[in-house]
Scaffold this active site. Structure first.
Site, short mmCIF file in Angstrom:
data_model
loop_
_atom_site.label_atom_id
_atom_site.label_comp_id
_atom_site.label_asym_id
_atom_site.label_seq_id
_atom_site.Cartn_x
_atom_site.Cartn_y
_atom_site.Cartn_z
N ARG A 172 -12.20 0.79 -6.28
CA ARG A 172 -11.82 0.66 -4.87
C ARG A 172 -11.27 1.99 -4.33
NH1 ARG A 172 -7.76 -1.42 -1.25
NH2 ARG A 172 -8.87 -2.82 0.12
N CYS A 177 0.82 -1.22 0.00
CA CYS A 177 0.00 0.00 0.00
C CYS A 177 0.85 1.26 0.00
CB CYS A 177 -0.84 0.07 1.27
SG CYS A 177 -1.98 -1.27 1.44
P1 XMP Z 1 -1.02 -7.36 3.11
O1 XMP Z 1 -0.19 -6.58 4.08
O2 XMP Z 1 -1.60 -8.58 3.68
O3 XMP Z 1 -2.25 -6.38 2.76
O4 XMP Z 1 -0.27 -7.61 1.84
C1 XMP Z 1 -3.33 -6.80 1.98
C2 XMP Z 1 -4.43 -5.79 2.06
O5 XMP Z 1 -4.00 -4.52 1.57
C3 XMP Z 1 -5.10 -3.81 0.97
N1 XMP Z 1 -4.68 -3.45 -0.37
C4 XMP Z 1 -4.22 -2.24 -0.70
N2 XMP Z 1 -4.14 -1.10 0.02
N3 XMP Z 1 -3.18 -0.02 -1.86
C5 XMP Z 1 -3.62 0.03 -0.58
O6 XMP Z 1 -3.55 1.09 0.05
C6 XMP Z 1 -3.23 -1.13 -2.63
O7 XMP Z 1 -2.80 -1.15 -3.78
C7 XMP Z 1 -3.79 -2.29 -2.02
N4 XMP Z 1 -4.04 -3.53 -2.50
C8 XMP Z 1 -4.59 -4.22 -1.45
C9 XMP Z 1 -6.28 -4.74 1.00
O8 XMP Z 1 -7.10 -4.34 2.07
C10 XMP Z 1 -5.64 -6.10 1.20
O9 XMP Z 1 -6.51 -7.02 1.80
#
Ligand code: XMP
Length: 498
Positions: free
Chosen positions: A412, A315
């Site tokens: 999203r 993120c």
């Molecule tokens: P982890 O830390 O498990 O996080 O890899 C997965 C979660 O991150 C969110 N998610 C995002 N948040 N930009 C964001 O700010 C992104 O591109 C992104 N893609 C996923 C989402 O809630 C996921 O479950």
């Protein structure tokens, strides 16, 4: 206690999982006596409190099947055309233990050389040969290691070396797993194709699968029809109402509204519309990080909340938008509010070890939603490739990365109508972690050890201890965090489990 840490009037910081450590309690039970049963939504219970993220490099049907078999649940991502996403849901619902319903097939014209390449990316060795190389076509034979091992000319076509249909044992569709198992044992064959009366391939049964995993005692199943449970992500566009209808028709058990900031009028309307049209469908709303956001979505009818903003491994939301919250603070605060309404919460993102899951549950989460932790397992979408230094890798990307948003996930981030797409995530790679069927048992065993150390025999007990202030935490200084990791070695090798 958590209320002292997070409720302190002088507390100026948002805390992350790593800022905290749980203090040990008293152990009067064995590690195998720890029960991990918890809740995904108001009506869906899990025996393993782990959920795979709706991301296009994490959860499609193979992952959702594996997660449900291991007692968790998978959320199929929404970067797919409506029909394709509905088919992915239907594949999970149709899953029958031991039957591979969509085995990878090859055409008779393929060379052994090309088959070798396919084997190295897929990691298995036996393939049905069908007329056009597709599932559902006429079965011509099988090709396994035994057929190809000693052939020197790797340009030879499979039609010349495969074991033809006449020499195979096959069964007709409609047979059950016990009959299939029986025939595999008697015939001493490794693979049993299941065909229609006219010879079209409908499934494959593999001896290795039967030996491994016919029985999954923790599986997340419907109590009556025994189908695996599955969730799917949706957006908040008007067109997503058609998506919900198609997913419901395919048998989905829960929908997860995918938004980086869930407290929007678009999402409120979507939750209310779904609950009015499909009262039995479970709706997970989010994402939220404050009590106020959570309260608004609960009042609309949400059956669970997804908590986390900008803290995932991929993120960049907090950097780009200056908005979000440190995850331990977000989980504790939202869970405290949601508990008053009996609404479970999912601690979404930022989990990189079983210890983080222990902390998420200790702060009130019903389950942990994981992206990077599960990325790189065999069941995730995408094929493995090798880095220059020989590491086996898979791609993992944020749904807010430019590549993913171009496939549809810009909704999203409220970016659908925007002329410029602003990335809120990155694309990267992760190392091969093997199969979910080995990896989830490692995570759950770690989780059980953590709960045992705390002195909680169940998630319910852990959360009662949290409420009553018996669960004690300490804040960790930067030095304490360093001390809690591996340190002082010249080099070391880390093997996660055996
Ligand atoms: P982890 O830390 O498990 O996080 O890899 C997965 C979660 O991150 C969110 N998610 C995002 N948040 N930009 C964001 O700010 C992104 O591109 C992104 N893609 C996923 C989402 O809630 C996921 O479950």
């Amino acid at each position: 206690s958590a209320s002292e840490i997070f409720g302190s009037k002088t507390a100026m910081s948002g805390y992350t999982y790593d800022d905290l450590i749980c203090l040990p309690g008293h152990i009067n039970f064995g590690v195998h006596d720890v029960a991990l049963g918890s809740r995904f939504t108001k009506k869906i219970a899990l025996k393993t409190p782990i959920v795979s993220s709706p991301m296009d490099t994490v959860t499609e049907s193979n992952m959702a099947i594996a997660m449900a078999l291991e007692g968790g649940i998978g959320v199929i991502h929404t970067n797919l055309p409506i029909e394709t996403q509905a088919q992915e849901v239907a594949r999970v619902k149709k899953y029958k233990a031991g039957f591979i319903l969509e085995p990878r097939c090859v055409p008779p014209t393929m060379t052994i050389e090309d088959l070798d390449k396919l084997k190295s990316t897929l990691g298995f060795t036996g393939f049905p040969v069908t007329e056009n190389g597709q599932m559902g076509a006429k079965l011509l034979g099988l090709v396994t290691k035994r057929d190809t091992d000693f052939i020197v000319d790797r340009k030879t076509r499979l039609s010349q070396i495969m074991t033809p249909c006449a020499n195979l044992v096959t069964m007709f569709e409609g047979c059950d797993l016990y009959e299939a198992n029986d025939l595999l044992q008697k015939s001493k064959k490794g693979k049993l194709p299941i065909i229609t009366k006219s010879g079209l391939l409908v499934a494959l049964v593999a001896r290795t699968d039967i030996k491994k995993n016919v029985d999954f005692p923790n599986a997340t199943k419907h109590p009556v029809n025994k189908e695996l449970l599955v969730a799917a992500a949706i957006g908040t566009r008007p067109a997503d109402r058609e998506r919900v209808k198609a997913l419901v028709a395919a048998g989905v058990d829960a929908v997860v509204i995918d938004s980086s900031q869930g407290d929007s009028v678009f999402q409120h309307e979507m939750v209310k519309w779904i609950k009015s049209q499909f009262p039995d469908l479970q709706v997970v709303a989010g994402n939220v990080v404050t009590k106020k956001q959570a309260q608004n979505l609960i009042e609309c009818g949400a059956d669970a909340l997804r908590v986390g903003m900008g803290i995932g491994s991929i993120c960049t939301t907090q950097e780009v938008c200056a908005c979000g919250r440190a995850q331990a603070s977000a989980v504790y605060n939202v869970a405290k509010l949601a508990r008053l309404y009996g609404v479970p919460i999912l601690a979404d993102g930022g989990i990189s070890s079983p210890g983080h899951i222990v902390k998420a549950l200790s702060l009130g989460a019903g389950a942990a939603m994981c992206g990077s932790l599960l990325a790189g397992t065999a069941e995730t979408p995408g094929e493995y490739f090798y880095s220059e230094d020989g590491k086996r890798l898979k791609r993992y990307r944020g749904m807010g990365s430019i590549d993913a948003m171009k496939k549809g996930s810009d909704d999203r981030y409220f970016g659908t109508a925007a002329a410029i797409k602003v990335a809120q995530g990155v694309s990267g790679t992760v190392q091969d972690k093997g199969s979910i069927h080995k990896y989830i048992p490692y995570l759950t065993q770690g989780l059980k050890h953590g709960m045992q150390d705390i002195g909680a025999q169940s998630v319910d007990q852990l959360q009662s201890m949290l409420q009553e202030g018996h669960l004690r935490f300490e804040l960790r200084s930067a030095a304490a965090q360093r001390e809690g990791g591996v340190h002082g070695l010249h080099s070391f090798e880390r093997k996660l489990f055996d």
